[in-house]
Design an enzyme around this catalytic site. Structure first.
Site, PDB file in Angstrom:
ATOM      1  N   LYS A  14      36.936  38.311  45.967  1.00 29.90           N
ATOM      2  CA  LYS A  14      37.169  39.752  46.064  1.00 29.90           C
ATOM      3  C   LYS A  14      37.048  40.386  44.692  1.00 29.90           C
ATOM      4  CE  LYS A  14      42.074  39.699  45.145  1.00 29.90           C
ATOM      5  NZ  LYS A  14      43.317  40.376  45.249  1.00 29.90           N
ATOM      6  N   GLY A  16      39.173  42.756  42.713  1.00 32.29           N
ATOM      7  CA  GLY A  16      40.459  43.444  42.644  1.00 32.29           C
ATOM      8  C   GLY A  16      40.366  44.597  41.659  1.00 32.29           C
ATOM      9  N   ALA A  17      41.535  45.136  41.286  1.00 30.15           N
ATOM     10  CA  ALA A  17      41.538  46.253  40.345  1.00 30.15           C
ATOM     11  C   ALA A  17      41.278  45.748  38.935  1.00 30.15           C
ATOM     12  CB  ALA A  17      42.855  46.994  40.419  1.00 30.15           C
ATOM     13  N   GLU A  18      41.722  44.532  38.653  1.00 30.58           N
ATOM     14  CA  GLU A  18      41.645  44.011  37.293  1.00 30.58           C
ATOM     15  C   GLU A  18      40.338  43.292  37.013  1.00 30.58           C
ATOM     16  OE1 GLU A  18      44.257  43.529  34.526  1.00 30.58           O
ATOM     17  OE2 GLU A  18      44.445  45.510  35.391  1.00 30.58           O
ATOM     18  N   ARG A  20      37.163  40.328  38.890  1.00 28.45           N
ATOM     19  CA  ARG A  20      36.631  39.639  40.055  1.00 28.45           C
ATOM     20  C   ARG A  20      37.290  38.278  40.192  1.00 28.45           C
ATOM     21  NH1 ARG A  20      31.380  41.521  37.745  1.00 28.45           N
ATOM     22  NH2 ARG A  20      31.039  43.547  38.738  1.00 28.45           N
ATOM     23  N   VAL A  21      37.497  37.869  41.434  1.00 25.78           N
ATOM     24  CA  VAL A  21      38.126  36.588  41.703  1.00 25.78           C
ATOM     25  C   VAL A  21      37.130  35.691  42.419  1.00 25.78           C
ATOM     26  CG1 VAL A  21      40.060  35.419  42.805  1.00 25.78           C
ATOM     27  CG2 VAL A  21      40.371  37.715  41.861  1.00 25.78           C
ATOM     28  N   LYS A  34      39.689  33.986  37.687  1.00 31.82           N
ATOM     29  CA  LYS A  34      39.874  35.435  37.618  1.00 31.82           C
ATOM     30  C   LYS A  34      39.163  35.921  36.371  1.00 31.82           C
ATOM     31  CE  LYS A  34      43.706  38.685  37.756  1.00 31.82           C
ATOM     32  NZ  LYS A  34      45.149  38.791  37.964  1.00 31.82           N
ATOM     33  N   ASP A 137      53.377  45.228  37.924  1.00 31.03           N
ATOM     34  CA  ASP A 137      52.519  45.680  39.026  1.00 31.03           C
ATOM     35  C   ASP A 137      52.986  45.043  40.335  1.00 31.03           C
ATOM     36  OD1 ASP A 137      50.456  46.809  40.480  1.00 31.03           O
ATOM     37  OD2 ASP A 137      48.971  45.326  39.875  1.00 31.03           O
TER      38      ASP A 137
END
Lengths: 230, 254
Positions: A14, A16-18, A20-21, A34, A137
């Site tokens: 996915k 994410g906000a931070e 790619r995983v 990550k 978070d």
């Protein structure tokens, strides 16, 4: 460079906000990578500073939590040259967000399970704050649930420590809970009693909770005071 | 702000009775969102609402516009306006517009505090810092007013784009709508556009005609409410300055 080559062949799970995983293997173990790729929307200097700081903080806070017996993914390897963290893959788990959503859809046995979840979450967060780790978070997407191998007990695994830092201040812990409260109640409408239960369990588990809860109430009022015009 | 609201409420009640028209009380932010949806045709966007009084990241679910993130102290527009006063930037036509123009000529990036807490942001620390440092740095010739405008915009807008992206990842959303007065800043729109591109999402924004507070947006929200069967009885009509976005039941959407 070797890391980036590895990523090219890996499956992206996915964005994410931070970052790619990806799913990969690390020395034969199932792992996720990550990658905090450069965000082109922000100034390169700012981007580099944030990316480096967050990669470092994530690894540090995970280590600190694990020492305290709080479940988080194991850090296998860090490649600062491309801001990649190799983490243990938490297999057979689901996010607390999905758990709550599905438990609320099926009416049978769900209330008791949700109460157990709230109790567990409050307890783990209290433990984390007692270690002076501020997650930064907290949302129900950043907590995973898995059944531990030996029993059917639920285990809570905290993830995504990119915005975390170390602080002993009740103010910081209060804001941490406030961030969770808002994410929790906006993601899961009409769950106020459940969140109260979580806070109750937090209070009962931590020796320093009364100052934190007092700060939480103060922070909530700051939010309320804002005018809704303009 | 109370007095103008009271005045307009009296005018609205008067007009409603004179012309025999139904009366509707409208939440200001809902006005912005519905106007933005009408103009841009965005379907179900994550909304960034940025103005002098508000900074919120909003997404719709189960009959409410729910606030996922917001400022925990002052609004972004307030931060920009007060900075403008510190280095004596003109109010004509608006401080934000003048900061945007000056920023285009900024060259040096001055590091400023960057405060994001999950999907929330804080601007008061940046403002205190720049209030303290700006004139010192300017008189020591360490940077120009243009550099400060540039650095402030780059910092606060990066924070806004970041929390919007976080809310999108959390909600699984692929659309962004920017509303509110600060939303007409083209640099903010540009940065948001780059973020959207990087994750295959779509940006919806409008220009100053629709971003800045206007009567039509209140009418649009009122019309949506009326269409779904809502009317405000005369004796129930009131004003408030503390009307949160998530207090309104959205009866006009599925």
């Amino acid at each position: 460079m070797a890391t980036l080559q590895l990523l090219r062949g890996a499956e992206m799970l996915k964005q994410g906000a931070e970052g790619r995983v990806y799913r990969a293997e690390f020395l034969g173990k199932p792992a996720v990578i990550k990658q905090r790729f450069p965000k082109r929307y922000r100034h390169p200097e700012l981007d580099e500073k944030l990316t480096h700081r967050r990669t470092m903080q994530e690894v540090r806070s995970i280590a600190r939590c694990r020492r305290a017996g709080i479940s988080t993914p194991v850090v296998y390897f860090v490649d600062y040259s491309c801001s990649c963290i190799f983490l243990e893959e938490i297999v057979d788990s689901q996010t607390v967000r999905d758990f709550i959503a599905s438990a609320r859809r099926s009416s049978s046995r769900s209330d008791q399970e949700l109460q157990r979840l709230a109790e567990l979450t409050g307890r783990i967060l209290a433990k984390m704050h007692d270690e002076d780790v501020i997650h930064g978070d907290l949302t129900t997407s950043n907590m995973l649930l898995r059944r531990s191998a030996d029993s059917s007990e639920l285990e809570l695994v905290l993830i995504d420590f990119g915005l975390s830092y170390i602080s002993a201040l009740a103010e910081d812990k209060g804001v941490d809970l406030y961030v969770l409260e808002k994410a929790f109640l906006s993601t899961h409408p009409n769950t106020e009693p459940l969140f109260q239960q979580l806070l109750g369990s937090y209070s009962a588990s931590s020796k320093k909770s009364s100052a934190v809860i007092k700060k939480l109430e103060e922070v909530r009022l700051r939010g309320r005071k804002r005018s809704m015009v303009g | 702000m109370g007095a103008p609201l009271v005045t307009v409420a009296i005018v609205a009640r008067t007009v409603a009775q004179l012309w025999g028209k139904p009366l509707l009380g409208v939440n200001h932010c809902i006005g912005h969102i519905e106007m933005g949806r009408l103009i841009t045709k965005a379907n179900n966007p994550t909304v960034l609402y940025v103005s002098g009084g508000n900074t919120q990241v909003i997404a719709y679910s189960q009959r409410r516009y729910r606030i996922f993130g917001e400022t925990i102290d002052i609004a972004v527009g307030n931060c920009l306006d007060r900075f403008a006063r510190v280095i004596k930037i003109s109010n004509d036509p608006s401080p934000g517009y003048n900061i945007e123009q000056l920023a285009k000529r900024g060259k040096r990036y001055v590091e400023l505090p960057y405060t994001v807490k999950g999907m929330d942001v804080s601007f008061s620390g940046i403002l205190s810092y720049i209030e303290e440092a700006a004139n010192k740095m300017l008189s020591a010739d360490q940077c120009t007013p243009e550099d400060l405008c540039f650095s402030l915009q780059e910092t606060v807008f990066a924070m806004l784009v970041e929390i919007t992206e976080r809310a999108m990842a959390h909600c699984g959303s692929q659309e962004v709508l920017i509303v509110g007065g600060v939303g007409c800043n083209l640099r903010l729109q540009e940065m948001m556009g780059v973020m959207c591109q990087e994750r295959g999402a779509k940006l919806f924004a409008t220009n100053e005609r629709f971003c800045i507070d206007n009567g039509a947006m209140i009418a649009q929200a009122g019309w949506e409410m009326f269409r779904s069967g809502q009317v405000t009885q005369l004796e129930d009509s009131w004003i408030t300055q503390r009307y949160r976005t998530d207090e309104v039941e959205v009866t006009w959407r599925d």
